[in-house]
Design a protein around this motif. Structure first.
Motif, mmCIF file in Angstrom:
data_model
loop_
_atom_site.group_PDB
_atom_site.id
_atom_site.type_symbol
_atom_site.label_atom_id
_atom_site.label_comp_id
_atom_site.label_asym_id
_atom_site.label_seq_id
_atom_site.Cartn_x
_atom_site.Cartn_y
_atom_site.Cartn_z
ATOM 1 N N HIS A 1 -12.290 12.985 10.884
ATOM 2 C CA HIS A 1 -13.160 13.212 9.730
ATOM 3 C C HIS A 1 -14.613 13.054 10.127
ATOM 4 O O HIS A 1 -15.456 13.881 9.799
ATOM 5 C CB HIS A 1 -12.800 12.230 8.604
ATOM 6 C CG HIS A 1 -13.698 12.325 7.419
ATOM 7 N ND1 HIS A 1 -14.776 11.487 7.221
ATOM 8 C CD2 HIS A 1 -13.685 13.155 6.352
ATOM 9 C CE1 HIS A 1 -15.377 11.816 6.087
ATOM 10 N NE2 HIS A 1 -14.744 12.820 5.538
ATOM 11 N N ASP B 1 -4.454 6.104 10.871
ATOM 12 C CA ASP B 1 -5.762 5.716 10.328
ATOM 13 C C ASP B 1 -6.881 6.130 11.270
ATOM 14 O O ASP B 1 -7.838 6.797 10.875
ATOM 15 C CB ASP B 1 -5.817 4.183 10.197
ATOM 16 C CG ASP B 1 -5.644 3.750 8.770
ATOM 17 O OD1 ASP B 1 -6.052 2.638 8.450
ATOM 18 O OD2 ASP B 1 -5.112 4.549 7.969
ATOM 19 N N MET C 1 -7.500 12.331 4.195
ATOM 20 C CA MET C 1 -8.002 10.962 4.075
ATOM 21 C C MET C 1 -7.523 10.321 2.776
ATOM 22 O O MET C 1 -7.145 9.156 2.741
ATOM 23 C CB MET C 1 -9.526 11.017 4.110
ATOM 24 C CG MET C 1 -10.178 9.688 4.240
ATOM 25 S SD MET C 1 -11.877 9.902 4.701
ATOM 26 C CE MET C 1 -11.794 9.392 6.372
ATOM 27 N N VAL C 2 -7.567 11.106 1.703
ATOM 28 C CA VAL C 2 -7.118 10.573 0.417
ATOM 29 C C VAL C 2 -5.607 10.377 0.438
ATOM 30 O O VAL C 2 -5.094 9.356 -0.020
ATOM 31 C CB VAL C 2 -7.535 11.518 -0.727
ATOM 32 C CG1 VAL C 2 -6.923 11.064 -2.033
ATOM 33 C CG2 VAL C 2 -9.042 11.558 -0.862
ATOM 34 N N ARG D 1 -9.814 4.793 5.245
ATOM 35 C CA ARG D 1 -11.218 4.606 4.885
ATOM 36 C C ARG D 1 -12.082 5.443 5.819
ATOM 37 O O ARG D 1 -11.769 5.598 6.992
ATOM 38 C CB ARG D 1 -11.613 3.134 4.959
ATOM 39 C CG ARG D 1 -11.639 2.595 6.346
ATOM 40 C CD ARG D 1 -12.273 1.206 6.405
ATOM 41 N NE ARG D 1 -12.065 0.673 7.747
ATOM 42 C CZ ARG D 1 -12.903 0.873 8.756
ATOM 43 N NH1 ARG D 1 -14.018 1.545 8.574
ATOM 44 N NH2 ARG D 1 -12.643 0.390 9.945
ATOM 45 N N PRO D 2 -13.185 5.980 5.267
ATOM 46 C CA PRO D 2 -14.088 6.750 6.101
ATOM 47 C C PRO D 2 -14.874 5.819 7.017
ATOM 48 O O PRO D 2 -14.970 4.625 6.753
ATOM 49 C CB PRO D 2 -15.016 7.439 5.089
ATOM 50 C CG PRO D 2 -14.965 6.586 3.890
ATOM 51 C CD PRO D 2 -13.633 5.916 3.867
ATOM 52 N N THR D 3 -15.433 6.377 8.085
ATOM 53 C CA THR D 3 -16.195 5.533 8.992
ATOM 54 C C THR D 3 -17.467 5.048 8.311
ATOM 55 O O THR D 3 -18.065 5.748 7.507
ATOM 56 C CB THR D 3 -16.563 6.275 10.295
ATOM 57 O OG1 THR D 3 -17.476 5.459 11.021
ATOM 58 C CG2 THR D 3 -17.216 7.601 9.994
ATOM 59 N N VAL D 4 -17.848 3.836 8.652
ATOM 60 C CA VAL D 4 -19.036 3.261 8.029
ATOM 61 C C VAL D 4 -20.306 3.886 8.629
ATOM 62 O O VAL D 4 -21.402 3.704 8.111
ATOM 63 C CB VAL D 4 -19.016 1.721 8.203
ATOM 64 C CG1 VAL D 4 -19.199 1.354 9.660
ATOM 65 C CG2 VAL D 4 -20.059 1.054 7.355
ATOM 66 N N ARG E 1 -4.755 7.431 2.500
ATOM 67 C CA ARG E 1 -5.531 6.243 2.107
ATOM 68 C C ARG E 1 -6.229 5.626 3.314
ATOM 69 O O ARG E 1 -6.107 4.438 3.605
ATOM 70 C CB ARG E 1 -4.642 5.218 1.405
ATOM 71 C CG ARG E 1 -4.294 5.663 -0.007
ATOM 72 C CD ARG E 1 -3.480 4.632 -0.734
ATOM 73 N NE ARG E 1 -4.266 3.445 -0.974
ATOM 74 C CZ ARG E 1 -3.808 2.396 -1.628
ATOM 75 N NH1 ARG E 1 -2.591 2.409 -2.110
ATOM 76 N NH2 ARG E 1 -4.555 1.338 -1.805
ATOM 77 N N ARG F 1 0.865 -1.170 0.000
ATOM 78 C CA ARG F 1 0.000 0.000 0.000
ATOM 79 C C ARG F 1 0.899 1.216 0.000
ATOM 80 O O ARG F 1 1.851 1.265 0.758
ATOM 81 C CB ARG F 1 -0.861 0.046 1.258
ATOM 82 C CG ARG F 1 -1.808 -1.076 1.341
ATOM 83 C CD ARG F 1 -3.194 -0.642 0.901
ATOM 84 N NE ARG F 1 -4.168 -1.522 1.530
ATOM 85 C CZ ARG F 1 -5.096 -1.081 2.343
ATOM 86 N NH1 ARG F 1 -5.201 0.180 2.579
ATOM 87 N NH2 ARG F 1 -5.925 -1.905 2.887
ATOM 88 N N ASN G 1 -10.862 15.649 4.354
ATOM 89 C CA ASN G 1 -11.074 14.894 3.127
ATOM 90 C C ASN G 1 -9.753 14.719 2.385
ATOM 91 O O ASN G 1 -9.438 13.635 1.887
ATOM 92 C CB ASN G 1 -12.091 15.597 2.221
ATOM 93 C CG ASN G 1 -13.516 15.364 2.668
ATOM 94 O OD1 ASN G 1 -13.792 14.416 3.401
ATOM 95 N ND2 ASN G 1 -14.426 16.214 2.232
ATOM 96 N N LYS H 1 0.777 3.359 10.740
ATOM 97 C CA LYS H 1 -0.466 3.430 9.970
ATOM 98 C C LYS H 1 -1.726 3.239 10.814
ATOM 99 O O LYS H 1 -2.658 4.007 10.676
ATOM 100 C CB LYS H 1 -0.402 2.418 8.822
ATOM 101 C CG LYS H 1 -1.480 2.589 7.765
ATOM 102 C CD LYS H 1 -1.097 3.648 6.755
ATOM 103 C CE LYS H 1 -2.042 3.890 5.579
ATOM 104 N NZ LYS H 1 -3.433 3.701 5.678
ATOM 105 N N LEU I 1 -21.079 7.013 8.689
ATOM 106 C CA LEU I 1 -21.361 8.337 8.147
ATOM 107 C C LEU I 1 -22.850 8.616 7.964
ATOM 108 O O LEU I 1 -23.322 9.701 8.343
ATOM 109 C CB LEU I 1 -20.629 8.542 6.809
ATOM 110 C CG LEU I 1 -19.170 8.974 6.937
ATOM 111 C CD1 LEU I 1 -18.545 9.120 5.557
ATOM 112 C CD2 LEU I 1 -19.054 10.289 7.675
#
Lengths: 294, 168
Positions: free
Chosen positions: B33, B26, B77-78, B83-86, B81, B14, B74, B22, B88
């Motif tokens: 976010h 993360d 986050m990109v 992942r956003p929280t599920v 890499r 990755r 944002n 990481k 949201l």
């Protein structure tokens, strides 16, 4: 490089056996690699002081390669990589691992380091394929950045990436169904799911996905579905060069693209309908008000 | 358990910057976010109710700053890499309801909500700053800068809320 690290629960005996056996073959001296992990040694294990002969260098296998010892993990990686050659003949089994160990000059007892159902061999293979895919996508990305290649549209990119990854199965395709069933064993599910999801995430990353909302999940779920179904189709495909499979893949990706544009159409239609209703409500309430005032 | 339970390190390449922790990063980015996203929705809810009142402009201004914060996360986050929280979709609704609900209690209610939320966000940011400083202030310099700046902004919101809470 992001690695999934599993704490080594190595039984010292295994590496000790290897050390002794390789002493006999005088080929692969294992110096004190085990001392790094454990404080006590079983009686009888004689760590070698001097390595015999030049140490071969290993590239791209991860782990530390310092001084003149090889970590256990590196050794395992080497054995499994060597074993892949024998998979078409023996399947994902201890026999293949034993044959692989033999080509490295180790005893067939080395296969005892691994589960008899070939789990590690399969997981190792999947991990290697994913690494190869990432390298391939990284290279392509560099070419695009240098202006030497055109940036592919998303559907083409996804198609090509999935095809490239699935093509790596072709040499092992006869025995792959067996591997799939092993990957679904409860013991292996965490690892296999992890490998699958990071591969899919990689593909989306290189495809240019920058979503920071729920789309992140939707896209990955959709692509995972496409990948898995295409893989299953490939198992049963007997067309020349798997052209049926690639056509199936093409259609599934097109479906997914349609679905997302349909979804956004539905959303804008929905918004338009809501606005229409709000307008109607305001009109009606105005009419009521003016009638009441009359 | 089969004899010699082997365990391999399975690497997936990755493109993460080398040497960063990481999992910690993360979590930090994902939580922040989610927090900024929730704060956005809270202010949106408050504006929906109190937008045309005297505190409207103040809430709007604080909302705009939160929008900037969200934009920054944002980007991070990109870049990392993450992942956003599920959750949201849940924060989407819950935040709006909290904002609108507290605003329906009046200006004081809205400001009290702001004070409480901003206080806990600042605490949270402070904890993260501590964590990153303990890890490696040099390696995480950029991230630390961002979080410190945002923490100061949130404290400002907190003080604004107190001002207007006391006045109203």
């Amino acid at each position: 490089v992001r690695c999934q690290h599993y704490p080594p629960l190595r039984a010292l005996q295994a590496s000790a056996v290897l050390g002794r056996v390789s002493d006999e073959h005088k080929k692969e001296p294992l110096t004190s690699s085990s001392q790094q992990h454990f404080d006590s040694h079983p009686a009888g294990h004689q760590p070698e002081e001097e390595p015999q002969g030049p140490r071969p260098s290993y590239t791209g296998q991860g782990g530390q390669e310092s001084e003149d010892y090889e970590s256990e993990e590196q050794l395992q990686h080497r054995i499994l990589t060597a074993a892949l050659e024998f998979v078409p003949e023996h399947g994902w089994t201890a026999e293949a691992i034993a044959e692989g160990a033999k080509t490295l000059g180790l005893s067939v007892a080395a296969a005892g380091m691994f589960h008899s159902d070939g789990s590690e061999l399969i997981l190792h293979f999947v991990s290697e394929c994913n690494t190869k895919l990432s390298e391939l996508l990284e290279k392509e990305q560099k070419l695009v950045q240098l202006g030497k290649a055109e940036k592919k549209p998303v559907d083409e990119f996804l198609r090509d990436a999935v095809e490239a990854r699935l093509r790596m199965l072709i040499p092992y395709i006869e025995k792959w169904p067996q591997a799939l069933s092993v990957l679904l064993l409860p013991r292996n599910i965490p690892s296999s799911l992890n490998l699958l999801s990071s591969m899919i995430d990689d593909i989306w990353h290189y495809a240019g996905d920058q979503s920071t909302d729920f789309n992140w999940y939707t896209r990955r779920a959709v692509l995972t579905g496409i990948y898995n179904t295409t893989e299953l189709v490939m198992m049963q495909d007997s067309s020349p060069d798997f052209e049926d499979t690639w056509r199936f893949l093409h259609n599934r990706v097109a479906d997914a693209m349609n679905m997302s544009s349909t979804a956004s159409q539905v959303q804008s239609t929905g918004e338009a309908v809501v606005q229409g209703l709000m307008g109607a409500a305001v009109t009606v309430s105005n009419a009521e008000t003016s009638r009441a005032l009359r | 358990v089969p004899a010699g339970g082997a365990s391999l390190r399975l690497c997936s390449t990755r493109g993460a910057p080398e040497g960063i922790n990481k999992p910690v990063i993360d979590r930090i980015i994902r939580v922040d976010h989610a927090g900024e996203y929730g704060a956005n929705r809270i202010y949106a809810g408050q504006m929906a109710v109190l937008g045309r009142s005297s505190v409207g402009p103040i809430i709007q201004q604080m909302w705009n700053q939160e929008k900037d914060h969200l934009k920054k996360f944002n980007e991070l986050m990109v870049a990392y890499r993450v992942r956003p929280t599920v959750l949201l979709p849940f924060w989407n609704v819950a935040g709006f309801v909290l904002g609108a609900g507290s605003a329906l209690l009046g200006k004081k209610g809205a400001m009290a909500c702001t004070v409480a939320v901003e206080e806990s966000i600042s605490d949270h940011y402070n904890n993260q700053i501590r964590t990153l400083m303990e890890e490696d202030p040099e390696k995480y310099k950029e991230l630390l800068q961002v979080i410190k700046q945002f923490r100061d902004d949130e404290l400002e919101h907190h003080d604004t809320g107190l001002e207007h809470d006391a006045e109203a």
